[in-house]
Design a protein around this motif. Structure first.
Motif, PDB file in Angstrom:
ATOM      1  N   GLU A   1      -9.456   2.510  -0.219  1.00 56.13           N
ATOM      2  CA  GLU A   1      -9.264   2.347  -1.663  1.00 56.13           C
ATOM      3  C   GLU A   1      -7.939   1.661  -1.960  1.00 56.13           C
ATOM      4  OE1 GLU A   1     -10.760   5.890  -4.291  1.00 56.13           O
ATOM      5  OE2 GLU A   1     -10.170   6.679  -2.330  1.00 56.13           O
ATOM      6  N   ALA A   2      -6.902   2.111  -1.242  1.00 60.41           N
ATOM      7  CA  ALA A   2      -5.570   1.542  -1.460  1.00 60.41           C
ATOM      8  C   ALA A   2      -5.579   0.049  -1.152  1.00 60.41           C
ATOM      9  CB  ALA A   2      -4.540   2.247  -0.589  1.00 60.41           C
ATOM     10  N   LYS A   3      -6.249  -0.299  -0.049  1.00 62.22           N
ATOM     11  CA  LYS A   3      -6.313  -1.705   0.332  1.00 62.22           C
ATOM     12  C   LYS A   3      -7.013  -2.524  -0.750  1.00 62.22           C
ATOM     13  CE  LYS A   3      -7.578  -4.851   3.979  1.00 62.22           C
ATOM     14  NZ  LYS A   3      -8.114  -5.112   5.281  1.00 62.22           N
ATOM     15  N   ALA A   4      -8.118  -1.991  -1.235  1.00 69.11           N
ATOM     16  CA  ALA A   4      -8.858  -2.703  -2.283  1.00 69.11           C
ATOM     17  C   ALA A   4      -7.989  -2.883  -3.520  1.00 69.11           C
ATOM     18  CB  ALA A   4     -10.133  -1.929  -2.629  1.00 69.11           C
ATOM     19  N   LYS A   5      -7.252  -1.837  -3.871  1.00 72.75           N
ATOM     20  CA  LYS A   5      -6.376  -1.926  -5.046  1.00 72.75           C
ATOM     21  C   LYS A   5      -5.286  -2.973  -4.853  1.00 72.75           C
ATOM     22  CE  LYS A   5      -6.432   2.271  -7.763  1.00 72.75           C
ATOM     23  NZ  LYS A   5      -5.638   3.353  -8.332  1.00 72.75           N
ATOM     24  N   VAL A   6      -4.712  -2.981  -3.645  1.00 74.61           N
ATOM     25  CA  VAL A   6      -3.641  -3.939  -3.365  1.00 74.61           C
ATOM     26  C   VAL A   6      -4.175  -5.367  -3.462  1.00 74.61           C
ATOM     27  CG1 VAL A   6      -2.159  -4.850  -1.523  1.00 74.61           C
ATOM     28  CG2 VAL A   6      -2.199  -2.403  -1.988  1.00 74.61           C
ATOM     29  N   ILE A   7      -5.356  -5.592  -2.892  1.00 70.53           N
ATOM     30  CA  ILE A   7      -5.938  -6.940  -2.939  1.00 70.53           C
ATOM     31  C   ILE A   7      -6.198  -7.350  -4.390  1.00 70.53           C
ATOM     32  CG2 ILE A   7      -7.995  -8.294  -2.319  1.00 70.53           C
ATOM     33  CD1 ILE A   7      -7.937  -6.797   0.382  1.00 70.53           C
ATOM     34  N   ASP A   8      -6.687  -6.408  -5.176  1.00 75.26           N
ATOM     35  CA  ASP A   8      -6.867  -6.657  -6.614  1.00 75.26           C
ATOM     36  C   ASP A   8      -5.562  -7.076  -7.278  1.00 75.26           C
ATOM     37  OD1 ASP A   8      -9.485  -6.252  -6.904  1.00 75.26           O
ATOM     38  OD2 ASP A   8      -9.334  -4.450  -8.167  1.00 75.26           O
ATOM     39  N   MET A   9      -4.526  -6.302  -6.949  1.00 74.91           N
ATOM     40  CA  MET A   9      -3.215  -6.537  -7.547  1.00 74.91           C
ATOM     41  C   MET A   9      -2.658  -7.882  -7.105  1.00 74.91           C
ATOM     42  SD  MET A   9      -1.653  -4.875  -9.690  1.00 74.91           S
ATOM     43  CE  MET A   9      -0.215  -5.071 -10.613  1.00 74.91           C
ATOM     44  N   PHE A  10      -2.837  -8.201  -5.824  1.00 73.93           N
ATOM     45  CA  PHE A  10      -2.382  -9.496  -5.319  1.00 73.93           C
ATOM     46  C   PHE A  10      -3.053 -10.627  -6.100  1.00 73.93           C
ATOM     47  CE2 PHE A  10      -0.895  -8.369  -0.713  1.00 73.93           C
ATOM     48  CZ  PHE A  10       0.194  -7.715  -1.266  1.00 73.93           C
ATOM     49  N   ALA A  11      -4.341 -10.453  -6.349  1.00 70.99           N
ATOM     50  CA  ALA A  11      -5.065 -11.474  -7.113  1.00 70.99           C
ATOM     51  C   ALA A  11      -4.487 -11.573  -8.520  1.00 70.99           C
ATOM     52  CB  ALA A  11      -6.546 -11.135  -7.161  1.00 70.99           C
ATOM     53  N   LYS A  12      -4.192 -10.411  -9.099  1.00 68.97           N
ATOM     54  CA  LYS A  12      -3.672 -10.373 -10.456  1.00 68.97           C
ATOM     55  C   LYS A  12      -2.321 -11.071 -10.581  1.00 68.97           C
ATOM     56  CE  LYS A  12      -5.123  -6.472 -13.072  1.00 68.97           C
ATOM     57  NZ  LYS A  12      -4.885  -5.033 -13.280  1.00 68.97           N
ATOM     58  N   VAL A  13      -1.472 -10.943  -9.573  1.00 71.32           N
ATOM     59  CA  VAL A  13      -0.155 -11.584  -9.659  1.00 71.32           C
ATOM     60  C   VAL A  13      -0.200 -13.026  -9.168  1.00 71.32           C
ATOM     61  CG1 VAL A  13       1.138  -9.427  -9.459  1.00 71.32           C
ATOM     62  CG2 VAL A  13       0.635 -10.747  -7.399  1.00 71.32           C
ATOM     63  N   GLY A  14      -1.413 -13.523  -8.930  1.00 72.16           N
ATOM     64  CA  GLY A  14      -1.551 -14.945  -8.616  1.00 72.16           C
ATOM     65  C   GLY A  14      -1.230 -15.304  -7.182  1.00 72.16           C
ATOM     66  N   ILE A  15      -1.499 -14.395  -6.251  1.00 69.24           N
ATOM     67  CA  ILE A  15      -1.359 -14.757  -4.843  1.00 69.24           C
ATOM     68  C   ILE A  15      -2.695 -15.333  -4.396  1.00 69.24           C
ATOM     69  CG2 ILE A  15      -1.001 -13.859  -2.506  1.00 69.24           C
ATOM     70  CD1 ILE A  15       0.788 -11.711  -3.789  1.00 69.24           C
ATOM     71  N   PRO A  16      -2.720 -16.607  -3.975  1.00 76.41           N
ATOM     72  CA  PRO A  16      -3.994 -17.197  -3.575  1.00 76.41           C
ATOM     73  C   PRO A  16      -4.545 -16.536  -2.303  1.00 76.41           C
ATOM     74  CG  PRO A  16      -2.178 -18.740  -3.221  1.00 76.41           C
ATOM     75  CD  PRO A  16      -1.591 -17.540  -3.870  1.00 76.41           C
ATOM     76  N   GLU A  17      -5.840 -16.460  -2.188  1.00 77.03           N
ATOM     77  CA  GLU A  17      -6.527 -15.840  -1.042  1.00 77.03           C
ATOM     78  C   GLU A  17      -5.952 -14.457  -0.715  1.00 77.03           C
ATOM     79  OE1 GLU A  17      -7.772 -18.967   2.087  1.00 77.03           O
ATOM     80  OE2 GLU A  17      -5.741 -19.495   1.455  1.00 77.03           O
ATOM     81  N   PRO A  18      -6.043 -13.510  -1.655  1.00 69.87           N
ATOM     82  CA  PRO A  18      -5.389 -12.217  -1.456  1.00 69.87           C
ATOM     83  C   PRO A  18      -5.871 -11.447  -0.221  1.00 69.87           C
ATOM     84  CG  PRO A  18      -6.801 -12.188  -3.391  1.00 69.87           C
ATOM     85  CD  PRO A  18      -6.695 -13.607  -2.963  1.00 69.87           C
ATOM     86  N   GLU A  19      -7.176 -11.574   0.135  1.00 62.02           N
ATOM     87  CA  GLU A  19      -7.663 -10.835   1.317  1.00 62.02           C
ATOM     88  C   GLU A  19      -6.955 -11.311   2.574  1.00 62.02           C
ATOM     89  OE1 GLU A  19     -10.145 -12.314  -0.587  1.00 62.02           O
ATOM     90  OE2 GLU A  19     -11.208 -10.612  -1.484  1.00 62.02           O
ATOM     91  N   LYS A  20      -6.819 -12.644   2.652  1.00 63.58           N
ATOM     92  CA  LYS A  20      -6.189 -13.229   3.824  1.00 63.58           C
ATOM     93  C   LYS A  20      -4.690 -12.924   3.849  1.00 63.58           C
ATOM     94  CE  LYS A  20      -6.633 -17.723   5.684  1.00 63.58           C
ATOM     95  NZ  LYS A  20      -7.015 -19.108   5.314  1.00 63.58           N
TER      96      LYS A  20
ATOM     97  N   LYS B   1      -3.263  10.177  -4.346  1.00 60.04           N
ATOM     98  CA  LYS B   1      -4.020  10.669  -3.191  1.00 60.04           C
ATOM     99  C   LYS B   1      -5.312   9.881  -3.066  1.00 60.04           C
ATOM    100  CE  LYS B   1      -2.041  15.199  -2.781  1.00 60.04           C
ATOM    101  NZ  LYS B   1      -1.377  15.652  -4.019  1.00 60.04           N
ATOM    102  N   ILE B   2      -5.212   8.710  -2.444  1.00 59.63           N
ATOM    103  CA  ILE B   2      -6.415   7.918  -2.242  1.00 59.63           C
ATOM    104  C   ILE B   2      -6.507   7.499  -0.788  1.00 59.63           C
ATOM    105  CG2 ILE B   2      -6.588   7.069  -4.606  1.00 59.63           C
ATOM    106  CD1 ILE B   2      -5.281   4.491  -3.689  1.00 59.63           C
ATOM    107  N   SER B   3      -7.697   7.093  -0.378  1.00 66.36           N
ATOM    108  CA  SER B   3      -7.892   6.719   1.025  1.00 66.36           C
ATOM    109  C   SER B   3      -7.309   5.334   1.280  1.00 66.36           C
ATOM    110  CB  SER B   3      -9.384   6.697   1.352  1.00 66.36           C
ATOM    111  OG  SER B   3      -9.978   5.596   0.693  1.00 66.36           O
ATOM    112  N   LYS B   4      -7.169   5.025   2.560  1.00 61.72           N
ATOM    113  CA  LYS B   4      -6.613   3.735   2.954  1.00 61.72           C
ATOM    114  C   LYS B   4      -7.455   2.586   2.416  1.00 61.72           C
ATOM    115  CE  LYS B   4      -3.721   3.259   6.989  1.00 61.72           C
ATOM    116  NZ  LYS B   4      -3.597   3.232   8.435  1.00 61.72           N
TER     117      LYS B   4
ATOM    118  N   MET C   1       0.816  -1.218   0.000  1.00 60.53           N
ATOM    119  CA  MET C   1       0.000   0.000   0.000  1.00 60.53           C
ATOM    120  C   MET C   1       0.846   1.262   0.000  1.00 60.53           C
ATOM    121  SD  MET C   1      -3.019  -0.829   2.663  1.00 60.53           S
ATOM    122  CE  MET C   1      -3.178   0.844   3.272  1.00 60.53           C
ATOM    123  N   GLU C   2       2.045   1.125   0.543  1.00 59.95           N
ATOM    124  CA  GLU C   2       2.880   2.300   0.792  1.00 59.95           C
ATOM    125  C   GLU C   2       3.096   3.156  -0.459  1.00 59.95           C
ATOM    126  OE1 GLU C   2       6.346   2.561   4.113  1.00 59.95           O
ATOM    127  OE2 GLU C   2       6.592   1.149   2.474  1.00 59.95           O
TER     128      GLU C   2
END
Lengths: 306, 331
Positions: B130-149, B125-128, B117-118
């Motif tokens: 939004e940033a978290k949601a984007k990161v989770i999206d990105m994690f999913a995109k790079v093939g990290i299983p269970e990105p939320e967890k 300039k986005i909120s925490k 997120m950093e």
């Protein structure tokens, strides 16, 4: 996390019992009959013998140890021979002063130590770094009694700004806190510096810089939290040892704390008081280490898991 | 994917290390051009200056290293003329970097989500949330299983392959124009290497990010790059589109590199090796830097440094063998 804390507490219990045993046995093998000390030189051998029997001092050592342990757990550390007061009361009277001294001097030590360490690390090999490290080296090397008397002479006697002795007002706390804090800050400063310098060489610091983080954020956020892991341990242990009584500082400034209590117990051969205050101090150190371990796990996720 | 609008140009880059033993010319006049969405390979042995080129771009050189000459332009803006704040605006945002060692490149005391997120939080300039949601999206995109967890997991709880996926997610999170990958798969085993390269190719196509792939592994280049630069002792020795280079390697060094890869189709008792060692940068030969190890060396090679000659098909090579005048004059 909770499991880790409980585990650490459970591990401390046998350690505490072992400490009580060692202190108890050490004082048993000391020469001299405590009753003759208590009754004075003029007491007749018959009386001494009777009192010894009354106090249960003729019972086998293990029996007395169990008794002592059971009482100690309930907060009863026995009665002082010389002062004829419960030892727990004596400790309760002097401990607040020791706590005040420990907190104020620890604050001085940590603030000076951590800031000096960070600045030295960032400004490595500059004049400022040399100065700060020199200052902390003087602190480490300075004998406390000498530094304390020097401060008393300058700020108390010559300038007349601060009281020299006693511990009744906040102004009384300044000189002892400064001298004790300064002498302990050197260790913290040097440890913070070397730890931070080591951490700043890590790959993840490069990653943080590559993200576009400002250098000050890189140091504070990515460097410092990692660098503080050994420093916090040192801080907690330092604080515990301050809490267990700063004998010299308390004596020089006439502060009625645990340190002075222990010294007077030695001087008057007041064995139960010595035993009680030593055990109390050791408990404080053990608890301090326990707190250090728990803090450690807050900083380092790897330890939290184990 | 190749088109002609270059987004990133390095010209005449010289990076030197001022050591007590003398000046080490780690990068010595390197020109690199990257076009939009293109994957460029930078190949060479250890110590040839490929990583130092990347560090010069990111301005992450450690003392006593310093860029002494050249320009590094991203869409026409010279990075070397920028102040610290302007550089910080580019790093992690418009140019990002992946490092060789996924095991140590992540901070052990922060969760991977927080670290990913950093870059978002400082550059956009986005909120925490939004940033978290984007990161989770990105994690999913790079093939990290269970990105939320996995968002709240610490680096030591992940394998090397997963950590490198996290690094890629971090590097791609701001949709950079250029991503520099410094040996991104060297520390990983071969099956994971293939997955990571595939992932990087996919993302590159999807987002349109250009990539500079730094590697010593020609196989990685063949698999993932459009254009290749071969580097030796601080200089570019040969450059060509990847197919052309593999079909028709010109420089004796490139030739040697290719021959020292074992092939499935040939039976050999001995694997070819380039004789000799990488030259000491403090004590370089007077002529061509590869000359002492070259089996085609001529007299002129020991005296003069060849230029980078461009042949008709755009293939460029730094070798006198391809200079007509030299060859016709009879060495």
């Amino acid at each position: 996390m909770l499991k880790y804390v409980i585990k650490r507490i459970l591990i401390s219990i046998p350690l505490m019992i072992a400490v009580v045993l060692v202190v108890f046995l050490m004082l048993q093998v000391l020469p001299g009959n405590p009753v003759s000390v208590m009754m004075g030189e003029k007491a007749s051998p018959d009386v001494i013998e009777r009192v010894t029997e009354q106090m249960g001092l003729n019972d086998p050592v293990w029996e007395r140890f169990i008794d002592y342990l059971v009482n100690a757990v309930q907060g009863d550390l026995g009665t002082s021979y010389k002062l004829s007061r419960p030892i727990s009361d004596l400790i309760a009277d002097s401990f607040p002063n020791t706590v005040k001294l420990a907190i104020t001097s620890a604050l001085v030590s940590w603030i000076i130590g951590v800031f000096a360490g960070i600045i030295s690390a960032i400004k490595k090999d500059t004049l400022l770094d040399r100065f700060l490290m020199g200052f902390s080296l003087v602190g480490i090397s300075l004998p406390v009694f000498w530094g304390a008397m020097l401060l008393q002479f300058i700020f108390g006697y010559t300038l007349g700004w601060l009281p020299i002795s006693g511990y009744s007002t906040p102004a009384h706390m300044i000189l002892p806190a400064v001298i004790l804090g300064w002498t302990s800050s050197g260790t913290i400063a040097r440890l913070t510096r070397s730890s931070l310098l080591g951490i700043m060489e890590n790959d993840y610091i490069r990653t943080a810089r590559a993200k576009g983080l400002d250098e000050s954020l890189v140091v504070v956020k990515h460097g410092l939290k990692n660098a503080m892991i050994p420093v916090v341990t040192m801080m907690a242990m330092q604080f515990a040892s301050l809490l267990s009584g700063a004998v010299i500082t308390e004596s020089v400034f006439g502060i009625g704390g645990i340190g002075v209590l222990m010294v007077s117990a030695v001087n008057t051969r007041d064995m139960p008081l010595l035993q009680g205050s030593v055990i109390f101090s050791t408990m404080i150190i053990i608890i301090g280490n326990l707190v250090a371990d728990i803090l450690y796990s807050f900083l380092d996720p790897k330890i939290r898991e184990q | 994917m190749i088109n002609n609008d270059s987004i990133f140009e390095i010209r005449g880059l010289k990076t030197q290390f001022f050591t007590s033993k003398g000046v080490v010319p780690a990068v010595d006049g390197v020109d690199i051009t990257v076009r939009k969405g293109e994957a460029v390979g930078l190949v060479g042995e250890s110590g040839c200056g490929k990583s130092m080129t990347a560090m010069s771009v990111m301005q992450l050189l450690k003392k006593p290293g310093r860029v002494v000459e050249g320009t590094i332009k991203l869409n026409g803006e010279d990075l070397l003329k920028m102040n610290k704040r302007e550089i910080n605006d580019i790093r992690g945002n418009r140019i990002s970097m992946i490092f060789q060692e996924p095991m140590t490149a992540l901070n052990p005391v922060y969760t991977i989500g927080k670290q990913a997120m950093e870059a978002l939080m400082i550059h956009q300039k986005i909120s925490k949330e939004e940033a978290k949601a984007k990161v989770i999206d990105m994690f999913a995109k790079v093939g990290i299983p269970e990105p939320e967890k996995r968002f709240s997991v610490y680096p030591h709880q992940l394998s090397g392959g997963l950590r490198q996926r996290v690094m890629i997610a971090m590097a791609m999170i701001c949709n950079p124009e250029l991503m520099i990958a410094d040996e991104p798969t060297t520390a990983l085993d071969v099956t994971i290497e293939a997955q990571i390269l595939y992932l990087m190719n996919q993302l590159q196509k999807e987002v349109g990010t250009a990539v500079i792939m730094i590697t010593h592994n020609l196989g990685v280049v063949a698999e993932s790059c459009d254009y290749v630069y071969v580097m030796y002792a601080g200089k570019i020795m040969e450059e060509a589109p990847v197919k052309e280079l593999f079909k028709n390697p010109l420089h004796p060094y490139t030739f040697g590199l290719m021959n020292s890869i074992p092939k499935m189709t040939e039976v050999k008792t001995h694997l070819y090796t380039i004789k000799g060692m990488v030259p000491n940068l403090l004590n370089l030969p007077q002529g061509c830097r590869f000359c002492p190890r070259c089996d085609k060396a001529m007299k002129i090679c020991t005296m003069y440094q060849p230029d980078l000659y461009e042949l008709e098909d755009g293939h460029k090579v730094r070798c006198f063998l391809y200079n007509k005048e030299v060859m016709e004059s009879g060495k």
